[in-house]
Design an enzyme around this catalytic site. Structure first.
Site, mmCIF file in Angstrom:
data_model
loop_
_atom_site.group_PDB
_atom_site.id
_atom_site.type_symbol
_atom_site.label_atom_id
_atom_site.label_comp_id
_atom_site.label_asym_id
_atom_site.label_seq_id
_atom_site.Cartn_x
_atom_site.Cartn_y
_atom_site.Cartn_z
ATOM 1 C CG HIS A 61 29.909 -1.142 14.686
ATOM 2 N ND1 HIS A 61 29.758 -2.470 14.371
ATOM 3 C CD2 HIS A 61 28.904 -0.856 15.542
ATOM 4 C CE1 HIS A 61 28.708 -2.968 15.012
ATOM 5 N NE2 HIS A 61 28.168 -1.984 15.738
ATOM 6 C CG HIS A 63 24.026 1.012 16.579
ATOM 7 N ND1 HIS A 63 23.227 -0.044 16.212
ATOM 8 C CD2 HIS A 63 25.231 0.464 16.886
ATOM 9 C CE1 HIS A 63 23.910 -1.184 16.298
ATOM 10 N NE2 HIS A 63 25.132 -0.899 16.721
ATOM 11 C CD GLN A 156 19.469 -4.279 18.633
ATOM 12 O OE1 GLN A 156 20.141 -3.281 18.529
ATOM 13 N NE2 GLN A 156 19.982 -5.414 19.115
ATOM 14 C CG HIS A 214 25.730 -6.103 15.755
ATOM 15 N ND1 HIS A 214 25.562 -5.335 14.637
ATOM 16 C CD2 HIS A 214 25.835 -5.235 16.801
ATOM 17 C CE1 HIS A 214 25.571 -4.052 14.988
ATOM 18 N NE2 HIS A 214 25.735 -3.961 16.291
ATOM 19 C CD GLU A 217 27.286 -6.318 21.039
ATOM 20 O OE1 GLU A 217 26.316 -6.391 20.265
ATOM 21 O OE2 GLU A 217 27.658 -5.250 21.572
ATOM 22 C CG ASP A 313 28.484 -0.466 19.278
ATOM 23 O OD1 ASP A 313 27.758 -0.482 18.277
ATOM 24 O OD2 ASP A 313 28.483 -1.374 20.131
ATOM 25 C CD1 TRP A 319 22.865 -2.020 23.978
ATOM 26 C CD2 TRP A 319 22.057 -0.396 22.679
ATOM 27 N NE1 TRP A 319 21.831 -2.530 23.249
ATOM 28 C CE2 TRP A 319 21.310 -1.563 22.452
ATOM 29 C CE3 TRP A 319 21.728 0.759 21.968
ATOM 30 C CZ2 TRP A 319 20.261 -1.616 21.538
ATOM 31 C CZ3 TRP A 319 20.679 0.710 21.064
ATOM 32 C CH2 TRP A 319 19.960 -0.474 20.854
HETATM 33 N N1 17E Z 1 22.688 -3.180 19.429
HETATM 34 C C1 17E Z 1 23.427 -4.294 19.650
HETATM 35 O O1 17E Z 1 22.946 -5.412 19.399
HETATM 36 N N2 17E Z 1 24.668 -4.165 20.124
HETATM 37 C C2 17E Z 1 25.193 -2.982 20.386
HETATM 38 N N3 17E Z 1 26.442 -2.904 20.866
HETATM 39 C C3 17E Z 1 24.428 -1.801 20.181
HETATM 40 C C4 17E Z 1 23.181 -1.948 19.692
HETATM 41 C C5 17E Z 1 24.987 -0.460 20.502
HETATM 42 FE FE FE2 Z 2 26.719 -2.265 17.248
#
Ligand code: 17E
Ligand code: FE2
Length: 423
Positions: A61, A63, A156, A214, A217, A313, A319
């Site tokens: 995982h 990005h 996203q 995702h 989160e 990540d 982030w």
């Molecule tokens: N985008 C998201 O939604 N969550 C994350 N942890 C990252 C990007 C890094």
């Molecule tokens: Fe992520």
């Protein structure tokens, strides 16, 4: 050092005490034999000197499209996930194919230098031009002999909550994405989140793609899209192909709900990715004291027999400003924050960044140190999982299909005071 490795001697294998020799023919393991004694090296073999020969690290995982953009154009000052999404939305209009390719390749080099050979990258497809997605598809082809790269179409800014969200996801798949993503906790409404999860599984069924969402989160104990995803995966009979990433809300669920949820999770057989360094940084940000750790229930998921792996990540993105490609750092941090340093957990902790990641990426058939499989492996400083983690050493060798991707000399101390232990 030759570019092709034909024989490794004096190596240790995970879960075994004795020394082993491994032979490689035409890029595959052709012999794996235990040694009764230490062997002397010659010019044609690699002497592992008692260190661990392990299947390559798996980064399940990351990005890559956002990597190395921290501070561009603005820094994330609050440390929240939501400000990260805002900062990234400022960087997105500046993306070009060249920009994405050069940062992604630099980041892949960092990962390879640290023993990774399998990568699953989430690529933001909430971009009408799909610039990053198209660039990543090119990179995948360019590096295919060195690294197995899976591309997730990651929405996203939402599927239901972003203009033409569904069309962009479908376009990304026809352009070459391997995995279907989602972000239900970020959709405008709970209903959008639920609908998006059912749609993602339907699309996966139709296209034969994998799924990695995702999921939840957020520190909101009312974020319960995991149950929707797991139910849809169970009913479509595709649990092994489905992954829930982050699931940090599970940290905040009450135990009674979790007990009920775990029955479903076990039935569904879906996989889990936790990114402990990222979650401990981004979550708990709306708490005063006590502050939640905001990491999913890794220990309990493992004890329930579910597949859990660790990912990084972010590497220096909106982030998370740190990160260097070292999964051993993430593993060390993760087992601290998840209370997973009991000896029985420590002695096979490398599973979290090797075998479990391979299972999640569905690459098990070609993965592992076994006769007849492709000679993909790394040499780590230390004789076993516990020593490797204690030393936090460098990856000494990384070999793919018998060819060297990386060779490194162990760090040499020039001067160090010696103490007379006998006194
Ligand atoms: N985008 C998201 O939604 N969550 C994350 N942890 C990252 C990007 C890094
Ligand atoms: Fe992520």
């Amino acid at each position: 050092m030759e570019n092709n490795v034909k024989k490794i001697i004096n190596a240790r294998l995970r879960g075994r005490d004795q020394l082993f020799s491994l032979q490689i023919k035409d890029g595959f393991f052709s012999q794996i034999n235990s040694q009764s004694e230490h062997l002397d090296a010659d010019a044609h073999c690699y002497d592992a000197s008692g260190n661990l020969c392990c299947a390559p690290f798996v980064e399940p995982h990351i990005h890559l499209d956002a990597a190395l953009t921290a501070g561009e154009p603005n820094w994330n000052m609050s440390g929240t996930l939501f400000e990260g999404i805002e900062r990234w939305a400022e960087r997105k209009p500046l993306l070009t194919a060249e920009d994405v390719k050069s940062r992604a390749l630099k980041t892949i080099e960092l990962l390879v230098a640290n023993g990774v050979q399998y990568i699953r990258t989430h690529v933001d497809v909430t971009d009408p031009q799909l610039i990053a997605l198209k660039a990543m598809v090119e990179i995948k082809e360019q590096i295919k002999d060195q690294v197995h790269l899976q591309i997730v179409a990651f929405p996203q800014e939402g599927i239901w909550s972003y203009p033409n969200g569904r069309e962009l996801m479908e376009q990304a798949i026809s352009l070459g994405a391997d995995v279907i993503g989602g972000i239900p906790h970020f959709e405008f409404t709970r209903e959008y989140g639920v609908e998006s999860m059912r749609w993602v599984i339907e699309l996966a069924k139709k296209t034969g793609k994998l799924v990695d969402v995702h999921c939840d989160e957020i520190d909101d104990d009312a974020a319960r899209f995991l149950e929707v995803l797991a139910t849809a995966a169970l009913e479509a009979d595709m649990g092994a192909k489905v992954t829930a990433s982050h699931t940090t809300a599970m940290h905040s669920y009450n135990n009674a709900y979790c007990a009920k949820l775990f029955r479903l999770l076990k039935m569904s057989k879906i996989n889990f990715v936790s990114c402990p360094t990222e979650s401990i940084h981004l979550q708990g940000r709306f708490d005063t004291y006590p502050k939640r750790r905001g990491i999913t229930r890794v220990k309990e998921l493992r004890e329930a027999g579910l597949t859990v792996c660790f990912g990084q990540d972010s590497i220096q993105d909106p982030w998370y400003t740190l990160g260097n490609g070292k999964l051993l750092r993430v593993l060390d941090s993760g087992i601290h924050s998840c209370h997973m340093m009991g000896y029985s957990e420590l002695k096979n902790c490398l599973d979290l960044i090797t075998d479990n990641g391979a299972k999640t990426l569905q690459v098990e058939q070609e993965y592992g140190i076994e006769l007849g499989k492709p000679a993909n492996f790394i040499i780590l400083e230390g004789a076993n999982d516990v020593e490797v983690l204690q030393k936090q050493g460098e990856v000494l060798l990384s070999v793919r299909n018998g060819k060297v991707l990386l060779a490194r000399k162990p760090c040499e101390v020039i001067t160090c005071t010696q103490f007379n232990i006998k006194g």
